[in-house]
Design a protein around this motif. Sequence first.
Motif, PDB file in Angstrom:
ATOM      1  N   THR A  13       3.191   2.393   2.009  1.00 44.26           N
ATOM      2  CA  THR A  13       3.529   3.129   3.230  1.00 44.26           C
ATOM      3  C   THR A  13       3.576   2.170   4.416  1.00 44.26           C
ATOM      4  OG1 THR A  13       2.942   5.053   4.579  1.00 44.26           O
ATOM      5  CG2 THR A  13       1.130   3.689   3.834  1.00 44.26           C
ATOM      6  N   MET A  29       2.127   6.036   8.765  1.00 48.31           N
ATOM      7  CA  MET A  29       2.475   6.515   7.409  1.00 48.31           C
ATOM      8  C   MET A  29       3.933   6.915   7.217  1.00 48.31           C
ATOM      9  SD  MET A  29      -0.396   6.153   6.239  1.00 48.31           S
ATOM     10  CE  MET A  29      -1.805   5.671   7.190  1.00 48.31           C
ATOM     11  N   GLN A  30       4.832   6.166   7.844  1.00 46.02           N
ATOM     12  CA  GLN A  30       6.242   6.450   7.571  1.00 46.02           C
ATOM     13  C   GLN A  30       6.589   5.879   6.197  1.00 46.02           C
ATOM     14  OE1 GLN A  30       5.131   4.946  10.356  1.00 46.02           O
ATOM     15  NE2 GLN A  30       5.467   6.505  11.913  1.00 46.02           N
ATOM     16  N   PRO A  31       7.576   6.515   5.518  1.00 47.67           N
ATOM     17  CA  PRO A  31       7.939   6.015   4.183  1.00 47.67           C
ATOM     18  C   PRO A  31       8.636   4.657   4.256  1.00 47.67           C
ATOM     19  CG  PRO A  31       9.424   7.783   4.878  1.00 47.67           C
ATOM     20  CD  PRO A  31       8.334   7.708   5.899  1.00 47.67           C
ATOM     21  N   ALA A  53       1.680   1.764   7.219  1.00 43.75           N
ATOM     22  CA  ALA A  53       0.404   2.351   7.630  1.00 43.75           C
ATOM     23  C   ALA A  53       0.126   2.193   9.124  1.00 43.75           C
ATOM     24  CB  ALA A  53      -0.727   1.748   6.817  1.00 43.75           C
ATOM     25  N   ASN A  93       0.831  -1.218   0.000  1.00 42.20           N
ATOM     26  CA  ASN A  93       0.000   0.000   0.000  1.00 42.20           C
ATOM     27  C   ASN A  93       0.859   1.258   0.000  1.00 42.20           C
ATOM     28  OD1 ASN A  93       0.932  -0.018   2.590  1.00 42.20           O
ATOM     29  ND2 ASN A  93      -1.059  -0.106   3.581  1.00 42.20           N
ATOM     30  N   THR A 146       9.050   4.082  -1.176  1.00 42.85           N
ATOM     31  CA  THR A 146       8.417   5.400  -1.258  1.00 42.85           C
ATOM     32  C   THR A 146       9.357   6.433  -1.878  1.00 42.85           C
ATOM     33  OG1 THR A 146       7.382   4.794   0.828  1.00 42.85           O
ATOM     34  CG2 THR A 146       6.995   7.026   0.059  1.00 42.85           C
ATOM     35  N   GLU A 154      -2.903   1.995  -3.166  1.00 45.15           N
ATOM     36  CA  GLU A 154      -2.485   2.925  -2.113  1.00 45.15           C
ATOM     37  C   GLU A 154      -3.354   2.790  -0.862  1.00 45.15           C
ATOM     38  OE1 GLU A 154      -3.097   6.699  -4.038  1.00 45.15           O
ATOM     39  OE2 GLU A 154      -5.160   6.149  -4.481  1.00 45.15           O
ATOM     40  N   CYS A 155      -2.734   3.079   0.273  1.00 43.89           N
ATOM     41  CA  CYS A 155      -3.436   3.075   1.564  1.00 43.89           C
ATOM     42  C   CYS A 155      -4.476   4.196   1.557  1.00 43.89           C
ATOM     43  CB  CYS A 155      -2.427   3.314   2.684  1.00 43.89           C
ATOM     44  SG  CYS A 155      -3.179   3.583   4.291  1.00 43.89           S
ATOM     45  N   LEU A 171      -3.926   7.241   3.706  1.00 40.70           N
ATOM     46  CA  LEU A 171      -2.962   8.186   3.156  1.00 40.70           C
ATOM     47  C   LEU A 171      -3.591   9.001   2.023  1.00 40.70           C
ATOM     48  CD1 LEU A 171       0.068   8.866   3.493  1.00 40.70           C
ATOM     49  CD2 LEU A 171       0.533   7.246   1.667  1.00 40.70           C
ATOM     50  N   SER A 172      -4.275   8.299   1.126  1.00 42.83           N
ATOM     51  CA  SER A 172      -4.788   8.993  -0.065  1.00 42.83           C
ATOM     52  C   SER A 172      -6.108   9.704   0.218  1.00 42.83           C
ATOM     53  CB  SER A 172      -5.000   7.989  -1.190  1.00 42.83           C
ATOM     54  OG  SER A 172      -6.108   7.165  -0.901  1.00 42.83           O
ATOM     55  N   LYS A 173      -6.810   9.241   1.270  1.00 46.85           N
ATOM     56  CA  LYS A 173      -8.138   9.780   1.626  1.00 46.85           C
ATOM     57  C   LYS A 173      -9.111   9.723   0.442  1.00 46.85           C
ATOM     58  CE  LYS A 173      -6.591  12.756   5.395  1.00 46.85           C
ATOM     59  NZ  LYS A 173      -5.976  11.664   6.073  1.00 46.85           N
TER      60      LYS A 173
END
Lengths: 574, 191
Positions: free
Chosen positions: A430, A436-438, A432, A428, A442, A504-505, A508-510
């Motif tokens: 990240t 949300m650390q790289p 999570a 995803n 990333t 993607e998570c 993170l992306s919302k």
Amino acid sequence: MNELMIGNYAIARGFVEAGLEIAAAYPGTPSSEILPGIVEFSKRENAEIHCEWSVNERVAYEVAYGAALYGKKAACMMKQVGLNVAFPAFYNFKHHEIKGSFVIVSCDDPGPQSSQTEQDTRMLCTFMDVTCFDPSSPKEAADVAYFALRLSFETKRPIVIRPTHRVSHSREAVPLYRPGKRRVRLKEGLISKGKTAKLGIVASGMSFSVAIDVLTELNLIRMIPVYKVLRVHPLDTKVKEFAQSLQKVLILEETDAVIEAKLNDSKRVYGRLNGFLSGAGELTYDVIKEAITSLCRDSGIEVQNEIDYALEDLSKTINIVPRPPKLCSGCPHRACFYAMREAFPEAIFPGDIGCYTLGIPLGAVDTVVDMGGSVSLASGFYNVFSKENRNIPILASLGDSTFFHACLPAIYDARKKNKKFILVILDNGTTAMTGMQPTPQTGITAKGEKSRSISIEATLRALGIENIRIVDPYDIPFVINTIKEAHHHLQKGEGPFAIISRRECLLLSKRRFEVKIDLEEVCTGCKRCIRYFDCPSLEFDEKEKKVKINRDLCVQCGNCLYVCPAKRKRLDSL
Amino acid sequence: MRSKGLSIEIICAGIGGRGVLLASTLLIDSAVRKNVYAIGSDEYGMSQRGGSVISQVKIGNVKSPIVGKGRADILLGFEESEFLRNVSYLKKKGIGIVNTNKSEIDRKVTDALKERSVRLYLLDADEIARREGLFLASNMAVLGFLSSLGIEPLTYENLKEAIIYRLQGKMLEGNLKVFENGYRKGLEILK
């Protein structure tokens, strides 16, 4: 000047004020916010501090250690089980002299709240003879960080700070100073005198702070003497003298019996070792209150403690919705787990540590040992199954950060020995679970700058894995087919077979989607979606015997449509 | 900066990812900004994954952020079932505020709380937040309601100041509106 902050930021502040030059960490709750704190304070103070997220704790440890050997002021941060990963370096170099300073922060998790096990870093420090501090509040943690970095420079030895999650994640106003100017106030020793010699308390960490509040509540603060331990190792000999001056001593510490074991006095000492307190778990307010009350009564000290258990008993009799943690609405992992279980319900599913440990309720994670364990366990299962001539599919799952953290040697090893299992990498983009650390993929540094991105598929190929498929987990039928093909391929071809499930998570992306979710219209009340999909947006209305969509939470990804038998029929016929 | 005499213990109970931690931070802020000592303890880890989350806040003459059973002056239930789960923290004559769209919650609990002279308020905070198009801001409605009770230092002015200090831009605008609507609702009920 004061600023409201959590304990982890307070530790970061102490380090920055003490002139830290290099910081390395791997994220893990409860430690994850220390490195971002250092990044923030270094910017504010215009301090040149090299900060990096390392690929794992051992690398973080050695990066900081190397810098310290050269003469720099260095620190590394991790959670308690992370220190296990760094153990070879910790063990081998405990007594090597360094030129700079080296502080290790290892955050413990009594309870445990967000770990598989409780583990006491202080115990390890005692065993290895490394100085260890156990702060009792965020404010004290800032002072300890400042003090430890300087002490390490003077003594030329590594120093450990061990905060528990109640310190790391407590929030209070912490005084700020200009770099190099912190007024450190470390408190250790007889904090509260007390009149009686019948009973005294030795406490460290958050348990000390709670004990003071309990004694205040019970009106015993002037009666019972309290000795506060800040440096758990080496333990001041005065603690023993204090204990010997009393008839009974209650030891309050988390998580193991470290101070208690050092006092080695089974006659007068009451704690976790002698069975007076439970040998595991957090020392909550109520546990401490009961311990003090009961020892007071035994010692003939008058105490008023009328506990009203009625409300607690009552809350056990009423129907409260259980709320275990769940994968978020629309989480790509959920879709992938569903496909894995659908493809081979009879498979064995070795799992790993991260958000995707929550694949357990979805029936797609059977084992969780440690980071990277999914791959090696799958190898082990394959050995056994192939020897017994049993063709049980093995579907190991792991995340993208875990892939780089601990899985590379295990994957290479499995490839070399032609272990036939399916490796599902839930990518995803990240880390999570910890905020949300790289990851190495990333391509962003801890300071948010661009760096080189390392691709998972290229790494897999370099490890010798030829069979790699990349799938979109939202395309559930395609994922199911790919898994089946992979299994089929393994009958003749070489293993392992890697499937990268990439999306993607959503935290993170919302992102939100626009699929029309009309499950309510066709619902027959079979509850299949609740049982096998476990999405927080799906609620079952017991009165109407129908599923209801929580529109506030639903991101309209449409994955649940695959799960509903009534809906799927229609999808299949399209 | 211990504040002699004063002591308020609060439990914020809710679901992960829906502003429990922000709410408790604002409570601490509103005290600290008035030079009253305050400390809080957050629980996270898997908190963003929709699990139960409680955040404890203690204000005044205290040392630790940990609240005992039967010790909370205020229990903020950002969600009904989380209120029920944590109801044993409430002390006699305490205050309970529950975010629910029902006109009454479990009878047995209500009776037990009445027996203990607990002031219990039910509030449809989700609805108040949704009206501003901000489902996730129901925590602000609960705080707004709390502020209408006028408990020092958790007053309307202090909490509002804390919100303005903590949030920016569009977030601030919407959240503040929800907070004020919660406050007004409180004034209405208390009339």
